[in-house]
Design an enzyme around this catalytic site. Sequence first.
Site, short mmCIF file in Angstrom:
data_model
loop_
_atom_site.label_atom_id
_atom_site.label_comp_id
_atom_site.label_asym_id
_atom_site.label_seq_id
_atom_site.Cartn_x
_atom_site.Cartn_y
_atom_site.Cartn_z
N HIS A 188 1.18 7.75 0.10
CA HIS A 188 1.63 6.28 -0.54
C HIS A 188 1.11 6.17 -1.82
O HIS A 188 1.06 5.25 -2.59
CB HIS A 188 1.16 5.24 0.52
CG HIS A 188 2.05 3.95 0.07
ND1 HIS A 188 1.11 2.80 -0.20
CD2 HIS A 188 3.16 3.59 0.05
CE1 HIS A 188 2.01 1.62 -0.49
NE2 HIS A 188 3.18 2.23 -0.41
N LYS A 190 -0.64 6.45 -5.67
CA LYS A 190 0.36 6.27 -6.85
C LYS A 190 -0.77 6.27 -7.94
O LYS A 190 -1.68 5.58 -8.25
CB LYS A 190 0.96 4.72 -7.02
CG LYS A 190 1.77 4.55 -5.98
CD LYS A 190 2.38 3.02 -5.84
CE LYS A 190 3.45 2.94 -4.75
NZ LYS A 190 2.90 3.18 -3.35
N HIS A 417 4.14 -6.72 -6.05
CA HIS A 417 3.98 -5.20 -5.33
C HIS A 417 2.54 -4.71 -5.46
O HIS A 417 2.17 -3.80 -4.87
CB HIS A 417 5.03 -4.45 -5.91
CG HIS A 417 5.08 -3.17 -5.04
ND1 HIS A 417 4.62 -1.89 -5.44
CD2 HIS A 417 5.90 -2.83 -4.03
CE1 HIS A 417 5.05 -1.15 -4.60
NE2 HIS A 417 5.64 -1.43 -3.75
N LYS A 419 -1.49 -4.43 -4.97
CA LYS A 419 -2.29 -4.42 -3.84
C LYS A 419 -3.57 -4.64 -4.49
O LYS A 419 -4.32 -3.91 -5.05
CB LYS A 419 -2.32 -3.31 -2.86
CG LYS A 419 -0.78 -3.24 -1.95
CD LYS A 419 0.07 -2.52 -2.76
CE LYS A 419 1.28 -2.25 -1.78
NZ LYS A 419 2.40 -1.75 -2.72
#
Length: 573
Positions: A188, A190, A417, A419
Amino acid sequence: MAQSSPVGFLVPLNSDLSVDGAAEQVPILPGTNSFGRNNLGVVDRRVSRHHIILHASEGGAAELAVEAKSSEILVDSSFATIRHSRISDERSPAAFRLLQVKGIPSWANSSAVGLQDVVQGNVIFAVLSNYMVDIDWLLSECPFLEIIPRVLVIHGESGASLDIMKMKKPSNWVLHRPPLPISYGTHHSKAMLLVYPHGLRVIIHTANLIYVDWNNKTQALWMQDFPLKNDSAGKGGCPFENDLVDYLNSLKWPELNVSYESIGQARINPSFFRRFDFSCAMVRLVASVPGYHTGSNLKKWGHMKLRSTLENFTFDDDFKGSSLVYQFSSLGSLDEKWLSEFASSLSSGVSNDKSPLGPGKAQIIWPTVEDVRCSLEGYAAGSAIPSPMRNVEKEFLKKYWVRWKATQTGRCRAMPHIKSYTRYSGQRLAWFLLTSANLSKAAWGALQKNNSQLFIRSYELGVLFLPMPLQGSHLPASFSCTDDNGFEQASPNPKGTLVGMRHTCLVTLSGQKTAEETDSSDHVITLPVPYELPPRPYTSEDVPWSWERQYTKKDVHGQVWPCKVQLYMERDP
């Protein structure tokens, strides 16, 4: 004639400069705006009906004039001040930026960036790490990625999506899916590592490599450029370097050969990145790696890494018992025991007298059904806010829910989106974490075996902003991979005085001016936190978004939920 969209807002503040959630925010329209007694929540005849005239442009610039007969200007908790969301380059820790969003006022994008702003220049090797990758869109946005000598794409795709990636990838690209030894885990993280002839650009962000993530949602990135080490550099790595190489080693990518200008042929493996000087890194890395972590690895990953890092920092007394914010876009299956474990990690750290900061009240920022329905994307935005009903409707979560409000950055309707996790007091931040990790055991890990083992399912990566100590008379020289000169001396502190400071002071956009006026001994770093602090609690009318429910009230595009959502560009059959 349609009414113009606001270019900004007058925001009511309390005496401590926190947002007064009980009072209405007043929109500022392009042209001439008049504000006065009718805009106040209390009656005060010292304020005329046209006390302030504000002339605003479409771009968000404004001129303020006081038109009242009395020279006395009322300034107290009931009057509003302008919240300007511009952040100047010299205040940025290398670069922490919100991503641009289509369909919001231009002033809200004035300091935001797009993909082309950060992926640029003479790149000779690139590592693109992500969960979802739309190759068609990515190459349309950055065509030169097709001609870079080597591009390594570390992804989380599988099944038909992976088959399409293999079919469409340019010949210079290598695809790699890291090992996932534990079921239900994902890759996950990025991030982007862009290697230049004389340096490295590290970008850690929150957006999938798909169109909607870089155009329609609230996202953010951190970026910093690092030069090659010189001959005098020591052999031992700094914490940022060691954490980065340890994380890259866990990905187990295939070695690649690249012709590197300064050293000739080079093997690109994790150890290659020790060639760069990370000593001026303004953040710490916090990563997650799947596995059962024990012994010396117990505090190497996940929330235990965050705990061990915070334990080694001293924070101002203001942050004793201060609140915690958890902001994310996918809600895992939580229980009160694990939330207590997680909060214990995020509450770590000591104050100036070496006493623990102590636990803080946790607040979960989560969009409501109405937030999603009225968003830029309408209900389609909810497809990127995974939230099974069994996770959302747990009774104990009700005390944590707070609203997504991003008026000061123009992003109320751009669903998050991003976090992020933070500890705050007023508009000051003890620390701030920008990460790919949602609030779940899979992402952060769960302690097992009497707290001697940390169990993690997924790969995650984030950067932690801390009150780093600064020494010397000026800020460190900044290095640019894309500038012809390479190095630029960073500006002295904004007041023009020497930076012989004890530490940096992290503040939100709303707290920037006050911090500069009162914390003269600190170097103030403004972080563009997109949401309001303190956040507003849910009311009895607010319903947390769950993507498993049906919603028949039409959204801004005339749709109901569920509806079909396209995440990738049209693909050839």
